[in-house]
Design an enzyme around this catalytic site. Structure first.
Site, PDB file in Angstrom:
ATOM      1  N   GLU A  56      25.716 -14.665  -4.162  1.00 36.38           N
ATOM      2  CA  GLU A  56      24.506 -14.925  -5.313  1.00 36.38           C
ATOM      3  C   GLU A  56      23.302 -15.376  -4.561  1.00 36.38           C
ATOM      4  OE1 GLU A  56      27.390 -16.493  -4.882  1.00 36.38           O
ATOM      5  OE2 GLU A  56      28.295 -17.420  -6.719  1.00 36.38           O
ATOM      6  N   ARG A 187      43.232  -3.213  10.085  1.00 38.69           N
ATOM      7  CA  ARG A 187      42.955  -4.019  11.119  1.00 38.69           C
ATOM      8  C   ARG A 187      41.636  -4.711  11.153  1.00 38.69           C
ATOM      9  NH1 ARG A 187      44.644  -0.949  16.678  1.00 38.69           N
ATOM     10  NH2 ARG A 187      46.850  -0.905  16.185  1.00 38.69           N
ATOM     11  N   LEU A 299      60.670  -8.337  14.084  1.00 33.82           N
ATOM     12  CA  LEU A 299      59.955  -9.247  13.751  1.00 33.82           C
ATOM     13  C   LEU A 299      59.732  -9.210  12.335  1.00 33.82           C
ATOM     14  CD1 LEU A 299      58.478 -11.734  14.587  1.00 33.82           C
ATOM     15  CD2 LEU A 299      56.228 -10.225  15.002  1.00 33.82           C
TER      16      LEU A 299
HETATM   17  N1  LIG Z   1      56.188   2.982  13.773  1.00 35.08           N
HETATM   18  C1  LIG Z   1      55.523   1.906  13.602  1.00 35.08           C
HETATM   19  O1  LIG Z   1      54.948   1.540  12.759  1.00 35.08           O
HETATM   20  C2  LIG Z   1      55.953   0.849  14.641  1.00 35.08           C
HETATM   21  C3  LIG Z   1      55.267  -0.257  14.969  1.00 35.08           C
HETATM   22  C4  LIG Z   1      55.711  -1.339  15.605  1.00 35.08           C
HETATM   23  C5  LIG Z   1      56.585  -1.212  16.541  1.00 35.08           C
HETATM   24  N2  LIG Z   1      57.313   0.008  16.588  1.00 35.08           N
HETATM   25  C6  LIG Z   1      58.367   0.418  17.563  1.00 35.08           C
HETATM   26  O2  LIG Z   1      59.239  -0.509  17.421  1.00 35.08           O
HETATM   27  C7  LIG Z   1      60.028  -0.941  18.546  1.00 35.08           C
HETATM   28  C8  LIG Z   1      59.911  -2.446  18.880  1.00 35.08           C
HETATM   29  O3  LIG Z   1      60.606  -3.074  17.738  1.00 35.08           O
HETATM   30  P1  LIG Z   1      61.532  -4.190  17.962  1.00 35.08           P
HETATM   31  O4  LIG Z   1      62.222  -4.501  16.690  1.00 35.08           O
HETATM   32  O5  LIG Z   1      62.469  -4.037  19.188  1.00 35.08           O
HETATM   33  O6  LIG Z   1      60.487  -5.623  18.481  1.00 35.08           O
HETATM   34  P2  LIG Z   1      59.735  -6.300  17.824  1.00 35.08           P
HETATM   35  O7  LIG Z   1      60.053  -6.684  16.237  1.00 35.08           O
HETATM   36  O8  LIG Z   1      58.133  -6.020  17.920  1.00 35.08           O
HETATM   37  O9  LIG Z   1      59.726  -7.850  18.418  1.00 35.08           O
HETATM   38  C9  LIG Z   1      60.967  -8.396  18.252  1.00 35.08           C
HETATM   39  C10 LIG Z   1      61.023  -9.444  19.069  1.00 35.08           C
HETATM   40  O10 LIG Z   1      60.049 -10.732  18.647  1.00 35.08           O
HETATM   41  C11 LIG Z   1      60.589 -11.783  19.225  1.00 35.08           C
HETATM   42  N3  LIG Z   1      60.551 -12.847  18.163  1.00 35.08           N
HETATM   43  C12 LIG Z   1      60.001 -13.958  18.150  1.00 35.08           C
HETATM   44  N4  LIG Z   1      60.313 -14.707  16.979  1.00 35.08           N
HETATM   45  C13 LIG Z   1      60.944 -13.888  16.277  1.00 35.08           C
HETATM   46  C14 LIG Z   1      61.466 -14.199  14.969  1.00 35.08           C
HETATM   47  N5  LIG Z   1      61.487 -15.396  14.276  1.00 35.08           N
HETATM   48  N6  LIG Z   1      62.505 -13.382  14.625  1.00 35.08           N
HETATM   49  C15 LIG Z   1      62.556 -11.997  15.301  1.00 35.08           C
HETATM   50  N7  LIG Z   1      62.067 -11.878  16.568  1.00 35.08           N
HETATM   51  C16 LIG Z   1      61.206 -12.760  17.101  1.00 35.08           C
HETATM   52  C17 LIG Z   1      61.926 -11.707  19.864  1.00 35.08           C
HETATM   53  O11 LIG Z   1      61.920 -11.711  21.184  1.00 35.08           O
HETATM   54  P3  LIG Z   1      61.587 -12.849  21.967  1.00 35.08           P
HETATM   55  O12 LIG Z   1      62.391 -14.023  21.475  1.00 35.08           O
HETATM   56  O13 LIG Z   1      62.520 -12.483  23.333  1.00 35.08           O
HETATM   57  O14 LIG Z   1      60.384 -13.096  22.283  1.00 35.08           O
HETATM   58  C18 LIG Z   1      62.192 -10.237  19.223  1.00 35.08           C
HETATM   59  O15 LIG Z   1      63.361  -9.541  20.064  1.00 35.08           O
HETATM   60  C19 LIG Z   1      59.238   0.059  19.556  1.00 35.08           C
HETATM   61  O16 LIG Z   1      60.046   1.140  19.654  1.00 35.08           O
HETATM   62  C20 LIG Z   1      57.844   0.205  18.942  1.00 35.08           C
HETATM   63  O17 LIG Z   1      57.491   1.394  19.335  1.00 35.08           O
HETATM   64  C21 LIG Z   1      56.926   1.118  15.888  1.00 35.08           C
END
Ligand SMILES: NC(=O)c1ccc[n+]([C@@H]2O[C@H](COP(=O)([O-])OP(=O)(O)OC[C@H]3O[C@@H](n4cnc5c(N)ncnc54)[C@H](OP(=O)(O)O)[C@@H]3O)[C@@H](O)[C@H]2O)c1
Length: 363
Positions: A56, A187, A299
């Site tokens: 405003e 972002r 996650l």
């Molecule tokens: N195409 C897309 O849009 C896209 C986007 C992102 C990722 N990706 C792909 O996704 C893959 C990775 O995914 P991801 O599922 O393996 O990993 P993520 O979801 O990125 O990370 C999972 C990790 O986060 C940590 N974490 C911390 N708090 C958590 C909670 N409350 N619940 C669950 N996990 C928690 C855990 O490891 P710690 O507890 O050990 O820390 C868990 O193993 C890669 O291949 C990447 O290229 C693709």
């Protein structure tokens, strides 16, 4: 029935408000248009950053004496309190506007009451014009006030068969260049961008905004329970944007890791990692009102299980993989009656992909 001129002015105010997305937290985005006594547009403004003048004030400054006897169109009820800037209701009264039209009532208990102050001063006040559009534009802030935590938008890019990476973990690139550019816009609109440790390990993501002039960089956050995923030299540790690593209160590696990390927050453990509500509380305390959750599927599953996803933006690419992780991992849903059902609020063609934006139905 609202006059077309009123609708045009308010639509412009909604457009102006959107220019502040990503830059105003912990404040809302607000747009304002002032017309003179004969209905000509004489002033425009939007809230540009927290601590700066409200919409405003910008619009009234531009209008000057021409505001006298005119109308102010504001996307949010003019504030009534003196924070870092003076109350807008008072500024409108002093400028001599005779009518104020606002779209959305202010739910913030500290700021509400502007409409009453205006009415008490003899200003004609109307509420509700283009309320849905103005609400959608301010959804992050409104959600954060309602829930006392940041608004969470979960974004992913998937193949038509729902995979977000190939069986070997590679995922660059599933979506088109246009979709990836669109993600930079998301972002820029967010206060924080969040990924899990799995994504940090697999992709070494950068997560800063590129290609958008004057964008305010979001806080880059990695949820890394054991403080093992983000190593010195990781792209996320450069100085393009601030970075926060969320680790467990009792992470074994905490002391080692903290020396090489810019900013660390220690949180309680829950489920397969850290507590999602505690993470969101910690971000809220740092002034974050909107989060772009960029995965990965594990996650994202934890966020869905915690009821902490407010909007889903899926980029569906005309690509098939047949194997590899799905967009969403376990979200604690085991039977069809518990499925999280969504309302599609928009579909758009982005490059060769389709972008679907959806929000969970109220349960
Ligand atoms: N195409 C897309 O849009 C896209 C986007 C992102 C990722 N990706 C792909 O996704 C893959 C990775 O995914 P991801 O599922 O393996 O990993 P993520 O979801 O990125 O990370 C999972 C990790 O986060 C940590 N974490 C911390 N708090 C958590 C909670 N409350 N619940 C669950 N996990 C928690 C855990 O490891 P710690 O507890 O050990 O820390 C868990 O193993 C890669 O291949 C990447 O290229 C693709």
């Amino acid at each position: 029935m609202a006059q077309q001129a009123d609708i045009t002015a308010m639509r412009r105010a909604v457009e102006l408000a959107a220019r502040g997305l990503g830059a105003t937290s912990p404040n809302p985005v607000v747009g304002c248009v002032v017309t003179d006594a004969s209905g000509h547009l004489v002033g425009e403004g939007f809230h540009q950053r927290a601590g700066g003048p409200h919409a405003e004030v910008h619009a009234l400054r531009e209008a000057g004496v021409l505001a006298r006897g005119g109308t102010a169109y504001v996307t949010l009820e003019p504030c009534n309190h003196t924070g870092r800037t003076g109350p807008c209701a008072q500024a409108l009264i002093e400028a001599g506007v005779s009518r104020v039209v606002y779209a959305v009532g202010d739910p913030n208990p500290q700021a509400t009451g502007g409409a009453d102050t205006l009415r008490a001063a003899g200003v004609e006040v109307e509420q509700g014009l283009l309320e849905d559009e103005a609400r959608a534009g301010n959804i992050a802030w409104l959600t954060s006030v309602r829930h006392g935590r940041p608004f969470v938008r979960w974004k992913y890019a998937a193949t038509l068969d729902g995979r977000i990476a190939a069986a070997d973990g590679t995922s660059r690139w599933i979506s088109s260049p246009e979709s990836r550019a669109d993600v930079h816009r998301l972002r820029a609109e967010a206060d924080a961008v969040v990924v899990g440790s799995g994504t940090a390990r697999a992709d070494d993501p950068h997560l800063a905004v590129r290609g958008i002039e004057e964008a305010v960089q979001p806080l880059r956050v990695v949820v890394d329970t054991e403080a093992t995923a983000v190593k010195p030299g990781a792209r996320i540790l450069d100085d393009a944007a601030p970075t926060l690593i969320a680790i467990a209160e009792n992470a074994e590696n905490a002391e080692n890791a903290a020396t090489g990390l810019p900013d660390v927050v220690r949180l309680p453990r829950a489920g397969r990692g850290l507590s999602v509500p505690a993470l969101l509380d910690a971000l809220h305390e740092r002034g974050v009102r909107s989060v772009l959750l960029e995965g990965g599927p594990t996650l994202a599953g934890a966020f869905v299980a915690a009821g902490a996803v407010d909007q889903v933006v899926g980029y569906l690419a005309p690509v098939l993989l047949g194997a590899g992780p799905q967009a969403l991992a376990d979200a604690g849903i085991t039977t069809i009656t518990d499925a999280l059902r969504l309302d599609v609020i928009e579909t758009a063609r982005i490059g060769t992909d389709i972008r679907i934006t959806a929000t969970p139905k109220e349960r």
